[in-house]
Design a protein around this motif. Structure first.
Motif, mmCIF file in Angstrom:
data_model
loop_
_atom_site.group_PDB
_atom_site.id
_atom_site.type_symbol
_atom_site.label_atom_id
_atom_site.label_comp_id
_atom_site.label_asym_id
_atom_site.label_seq_id
_atom_site.Cartn_x
_atom_site.Cartn_y
_atom_site.Cartn_z
ATOM 1 N N HIS A 86 0.838 -1.203 0.000
ATOM 2 C CA HIS A 86 0.000 0.000 0.000
ATOM 3 C C HIS A 86 0.874 1.254 0.000
ATOM 4 C CE1 HIS A 86 -4.186 -1.439 0.694
ATOM 5 N NE2 HIS A 86 -3.559 -2.526 1.067
ATOM 6 N N THR A 89 2.721 1.613 -3.410
ATOM 7 C CA THR A 89 1.832 2.005 -4.504
ATOM 8 C C THR A 89 1.475 3.490 -4.414
ATOM 9 O OG1 THR A 89 0.916 -0.221 -4.610
ATOM 10 C CG2 THR A 89 -0.388 1.523 -5.620
ATOM 11 N N ASP A 93 2.820 6.088 -7.170
ATOM 12 C CA ASP A 93 1.812 6.816 -7.942
ATOM 13 C C ASP A 93 2.110 8.319 -7.921
ATOM 14 O OD1 ASP A 93 -0.393 6.958 -9.543
ATOM 15 O OD2 ASP A 93 -1.771 6.046 -8.116
ATOM 16 N N VAL A 99 2.784 0.296 -10.479
ATOM 17 C CA VAL A 99 3.151 -0.951 -9.816
ATOM 18 C C VAL A 99 2.399 -2.092 -10.472
ATOM 19 C CG1 VAL A 99 3.074 -2.249 -7.658
ATOM 20 C CG2 VAL A 99 3.620 0.200 -7.625
ATOM 21 N N LEU B 69 -5.703 0.602 -5.280
ATOM 22 C CA LEU B 69 -5.275 0.130 -3.963
ATOM 23 C C LEU B 69 -5.258 1.331 -3.046
ATOM 24 C CD1 LEU B 69 -4.199 -2.469 -2.514
ATOM 25 C CD2 LEU B 69 -1.924 -1.577 -2.920
ATOM 26 N N ASP B 70 -6.046 1.292 -1.988
ATOM 27 C CA ASP B 70 -6.135 2.448 -1.095
ATOM 28 C C ASP B 70 -4.905 2.552 -0.211
ATOM 29 O OD1 ASP B 70 -8.648 3.255 -2.003
ATOM 30 O OD2 ASP B 70 -9.605 1.699 -0.810
ATOM 31 N N LEU B 101 -1.609 -1.630 -10.322
ATOM 32 C CA LEU B 101 -2.205 -0.900 -9.206
ATOM 33 C C LEU B 101 -2.135 0.603 -9.418
ATOM 34 C CD1 LEU B 101 -0.553 -2.828 -6.247
ATOM 35 C CD2 LEU B 101 -2.780 -3.234 -7.310
ATOM 36 N N PHE B 102 -3.118 1.291 -8.911
ATOM 37 C CA PHE B 102 -3.039 2.753 -8.839
ATOM 38 C C PHE B 102 -3.746 3.195 -7.576
ATOM 39 C CE2 PHE B 102 -6.765 1.644 -11.324
ATOM 40 C CZ PHE B 102 -7.759 2.447 -10.789
ATOM 41 N N THR B 103 -3.586 4.448 -7.235
ATOM 42 C CA THR B 103 -4.265 4.981 -6.055
ATOM 43 C C THR B 103 -5.134 6.159 -6.469
ATOM 44 O OG1 THR B 103 -2.409 6.444 -5.560
ATOM 45 C CG2 THR B 103 -2.431 4.304 -4.474
ATOM 46 N N GLN B 113 -7.692 8.671 -13.143
ATOM 47 C CA GLN B 113 -6.764 7.549 -13.360
ATOM 48 C C GLN B 113 -7.268 6.624 -14.472
ATOM 49 O OE1 GLN B 113 -3.789 7.228 -12.185
ATOM 50 N NE2 GLN B 113 -3.642 7.417 -9.956
#
Lengths: 346, 346
Positions: A86, A89, A93, A99, B69-70, B101-103, B113
């Motif tokens: 977490h 990422t 970002d 990722v 992904l938080d 993954l991104f946030t 995003q």
């Protein structure tokens, strides 16, 4: 996304073996001058940058970091790597890096994934976790000129200063020192250790932190041998191991420090509230029942990994112009989180 | 990786608006025949496939699934989404699909995003979690012809059967029915509910499972109103909410069911072993202290998500040739895991 040149590309372009390219970059004296020049010309022409040159990932477009995600477990301490993911990422970002996840059943499969993902130019760099002594993954990545950083030391003595192996780790020995010291400072003396079997880089490091602190407090090797138990990960193992220590010491245990929260929870159930138990990893389980635990600074680990990967550490200097720390390795200090127990065994 | 054609591409090629393209695909009767033909020609020429046609991702090379992904939390129930991510990554990898993954700090950032990742052709499809009523994310994805599947229902009544919104969810109402029924079957009657505030798709669904089971057992609305507490997520909130129910009912509570393990752990601490507490999500915390909890079948959720995404559900029929279930939506049954408590409040 364009593929970055690899050692193999340089070798092909220069008409030499990959080993010769590696020698030119790492031990130029052993290579004949004309070969050396041919290789360096190919390096220059292809724009190849060896890993240690810390090329900045973030100058590229769509840079992608690959990381292995293990099959889910119902374990307790396993959440540490999720928390790291977490943090990684979110920070990646913010730097415009992506990722990408993959799975692998073992080191050989992970290497096959490295090959597939780097050949396809889908991934520009790798982050590895759970390093161990003689880890073939890092060897492969170095040999193939792939950029990577590990969360975890190489654990092999010779590799600790390898300039091609960038790593970030948390000082587990210091963590167990702090936990043990905390109980000694409360006037307790016979503090047991429940941890993973040797050999284990991480486990042996944490064990050493307990053992040396206890020796400094005046306990001798016979006493310490009776107070320690090495056992595989898992709540039932932790309970069983502590019962074995109680049997070996005639019930003289006054406190326990552990190499994980899973083992600590088992020890806590076996201790039945008679003395304190300290875990490692500060998991939600520890927080929720009020168990003291050693916290790894996972946000800082992620920051360190990305700085080493992007070369962002390069220019950091003290006010007097001296470089700050070792720009290739970062060993972070964990922190003991003391708590009051909220539950007692039924 | 080539970019897939979108609704916008079709609109541009046919010289019409995106709305007209959407109408041709979803309500062809409202479009003039010549316009319809022009749009269908563009669809065919570009190889555009509307989401509902369930184009098989796995026929492409390097197909990549994007998922948010938080930032990490120290919560207890948050690990459910991590466990889902592990299951999804492992199963996707086996199909040759990759997970990126991104946030995002909120729905608007998540849409930004989507735009960035789909424009760059880095991601071929999205998996969304934590859906809510009026979710702008799914609206955007449908409008832009992006393939996606949500883990979570749309929660808006009108959208439930939307053929463009593929979803997999777990039947939380059935989960709370099973938990409540379990305590009723033990001869308990005054079973309290501690759950999240309304409106909440997930929370209201779980609440309904408790309330209707209790009503079937003969309790009236006044009794039920006194036995329920709605409170935000978190261990202290769970404890506080249960104390409020005890105050409102004169201490007549005989058992508790909760919408999460976090709330259940708080309730368990407040109950002090006087009656059973059942949580939701079967987290490591519940397993480690022996708390009963409702388990979501996350491996099956991941399987369902990937089947809907790849169109692999298409051919499934019963032995008599009838199609199995709704191939666009999948509502899975959770399972109560009953346990003996291993700890008691200190």
């Amino acid at each position: 996304m364009t593929r970055l040149p690899t050692v193999s590309d340089v070798a092909t372009a220069a008409g030499v073996s990959r080993q010769t390219v590696s020698n030119v970059l790492n031990a130029p004296d052993v290579v004949r001058p004309e070969t050396r020049e041919r290789v360096l010309a190919a390096v220059s022409e292809l724009g190849y940058r060896p890993h240690a040159s810390a090329r900045r990932l973030r100058t590229q477009q769509s840079s992608t970091i690959g990381i292995r995600l293990d099959p889910m477990t119902d374990g307790i301490s396993g959440v540490v790597l999720d928390r790291f993911l977490h943090a990684l990422t979110a920070q990646a970002d913010a730097l415009g890096l992506r990722v990408m996840l993959f799975t692998a059943a073992g080191p050989e499969e992970e290497i096959a994934q490295f090959r597939r993902l780097s050949d396809g130019a889908d991934v520009d760099a790798f982050v590895l976790t759970s390093t161990f002594e003689g880890d073939p993954r890092t060897e492969w990545l170095i040999e193939h000129g792939q950029r990577f950083v590990t969360f975890g030391r190489p654990w092999g003595v010779d590799d600790m200063e390898d300039p091609q192996h960038l790593w970030v780790d948390v000082d587990g020995r210091a963590g167990l020192r702090a936990a043990t010291r905390h109980l000694l400072d409360e006037g307790l003396r016979r503090i047991a250790y429940v941890g993973w079997p040797s050999p284990s880089g991480t486990g042996d490091d944490r064990h050493a932190g307990w053992r040396e602190t206890m020796r400094e407090a005046g306990l001798d090797d016979d006493e310490l041998d009776a107070l320690e138990a090495r056992t595989p990960e898992g709540v039932p193992h932790g309970a069983e191991a502590l019962r074995a220590v109680e049997a070996a010491t005639g019930g003289a245990v006054e406190g326990v420090v552990c190499s994980s929260d899973s083992l600590a929870l088992g020890a806590l159930l076996a201790a039945r509230g008679r003395y304190p138990v300290i875990g490692y990893d500060n998991t939600p389980v520890a927080a929720s029942i009020g168990m003291s635990s050693v916290d790894q600074p996972l946000e800082q680990v992620a920051t360190g990994v990305l700085e080493l990967l992007t070369g962002a550490h390069g220019g950091r200097v003290r006010h007097d112009g001296e470089p700050v720390g070792d720009p290739r390795h970062r060993l972070l200090e964990p922190r003991l989180v003391p708590r009051e127990l909220q539950v007692a065994p039924a």
